[in-house]
Motif scaffolding. Structure first.
Motif, PDB file in Angstrom:
ATOM      1  N   ILE A  25       0.493  -0.933   0.080  1.00 59.18           N
ATOM      2  CA  ILE A  25      -0.268  -0.300   0.001  1.00 59.18           C
ATOM      3  C   ILE A  25       1.310   1.227  -0.139  1.00 59.18           C
ATOM      4  N   GLU A  26       1.413   1.396   0.589  1.00 55.51           N
ATOM      5  CA  GLU A  26       2.921   2.129   1.500  1.00 55.51           C
ATOM      6  C   GLU A  26       3.701   2.737  -0.028  1.00 55.51           C
ATOM      7  N   ASN A  27       4.133   1.538  -0.588  1.00 61.65           N
ATOM      8  CA  ASN A  27       4.828   2.099  -1.897  1.00 61.65           C
ATOM      9  C   ASN A  27       4.530   1.379  -4.084  1.00 61.65           C
ATOM     10  N   GLY A  28       3.534   0.883  -3.575  1.00 65.89           N
ATOM     11  CA  GLY A  28       2.954   0.128  -4.353  1.00 65.89           C
ATOM     12  C   GLY A  28       2.682  -0.532  -5.410  1.00 65.89           C
ATOM     13  N   PRO A  29       2.575  -1.733  -5.704  1.00 72.66           N
ATOM     14  CA  PRO A  29       2.759  -2.667  -6.129  1.00 72.66           C
ATOM     15  C   PRO A  29       3.867  -3.220  -6.668  1.00 72.66           C
ATOM     16  N   LEU A  30       3.925  -4.549  -6.875  1.00 70.37           N
ATOM     17  CA  LEU A  30       5.622  -5.104  -7.187  1.00 70.37           C
ATOM     18  C   LEU A  30       5.059  -4.873  -8.578  1.00 70.37           C
ATOM     19  N   ILE A  31       6.262  -4.642  -9.229  1.00 71.39           N
ATOM     20  CA  ILE A  31       6.777  -4.272 -10.687  1.00 71.39           C
ATOM     21  C   ILE A  31       6.626  -5.347 -11.169  1.00 71.39           C
ATOM     22  N   TRP A  32       6.095  -5.887 -11.941  1.00 69.29           N
ATOM     23  CA  TRP A  32       6.361  -7.429 -12.401  1.00 69.29           C
ATOM     24  C   TRP A  32       8.122  -7.680 -13.584  1.00 69.29           C
ATOM     25  N   PRO A  33       9.110  -8.196 -12.865  1.00 64.80           N
ATOM     26  CA  PRO A  33       9.837  -8.652 -13.618  1.00 64.80           C
ATOM     27  C   PRO A  33       9.906  -8.871 -15.229  1.00 64.80           C
ATOM     28  N   LEU A  34      10.595  -8.521 -16.248  1.00 66.86           N
ATOM     29  CA  LEU A  34      10.028  -9.083 -17.450  1.00 66.86           C
ATOM     30  C   LEU A  34      11.391  -9.763 -18.413  1.00 66.86           C
ATOM     31  N   ILE A  35      11.006 -10.547 -18.861  1.00 65.62           N
ATOM     32  CA  ILE A  35      11.914 -11.572 -19.734  1.00 65.62           C
ATOM     33  C   ILE A  35      11.912 -10.915 -20.962  1.00 65.62           C
ATOM     34  N   GLU A  36      13.201 -11.153 -21.678  1.00 64.76           N
ATOM     35  CA  GLU A  36      13.061 -11.645 -23.207  1.00 64.76           C
ATOM     36  C   GLU A  36      12.762 -12.719 -23.881  1.00 64.76           C
ATOM     37  N   GLU A  37      12.517 -13.199 -24.791  1.00 67.22           N
ATOM     38  CA  GLU A  37      12.107 -14.507 -25.244  1.00 67.22           C
ATOM     39  C   GLU A  37      11.465 -13.971 -27.338  1.00 67.22           C
ATOM     40  N   ASN A  38      12.672 -14.608 -27.604  1.00 70.31           N
ATOM     41  CA  ASN A  38      12.664 -14.437 -29.172  1.00 70.31           C
ATOM     42  C   ASN A  38      11.977 -12.653 -29.906  1.00 70.31           C
ATOM     43  N   ARG A  39      13.088 -12.276 -29.404  1.00 66.36           N
ATOM     44  CA  ARG A  39      13.414 -10.126 -29.163  1.00 66.36           C
ATOM     45  C   ARG A  39      11.753  -9.990 -28.730  1.00 66.36           C
TER      46      ARG A  39
END
Length: 93
Positions: free
Chosen positions: A26-40
């Motif tokens: 609540i204080e910091n905001g939601p999880l920033i989802w990690p990104l992955i790269e697949e096939n560019r």
């Protein structure tokens, strides 16, 4: 009346499993989802690909929003139910 409600909500959240993480969401905001790269192509990881800690954090984001919405009277709920994350709800109320 807001201060009283806020205190009750914080105590309620702290008594939940992972309560500190729920409040941090609540204080910091939601999880920033990690990104992955697949096939560019860069895209967010799927839930099952998250580390155990990140999965708990994602769950806490959902729990935080749910707890806040459940603690609101119907007329206030109608005003804020369209917000997607708990931090937005908390700041709006």
């Amino acid at each position: 009346m807001y201060d009283s409600w806020k205190s009750r909500m914080e105590l309620y959240m702290m008594n939940k499993h992972h309560g500190r993480m729920i409040l941090e969401s609540i204080e910091n905001g939601p999880l920033i989802w990690p990104l992955i790269e697949e096939n560019r192509v860069t895209q967010p990881k799927k839930y099952f690909e998250l580390s155990a800690t990140k999965a708990i954090q994602a769950d806490c984001d959902i729990k935080a929003k749910n707890i806040i919405l459940q603690g609101l009277p119907p007329r206030v709920y109608a005003l804020v139910s369209n917000h997607k994350v708990a931090k937005e709800l908390w700041e709006r109320i």
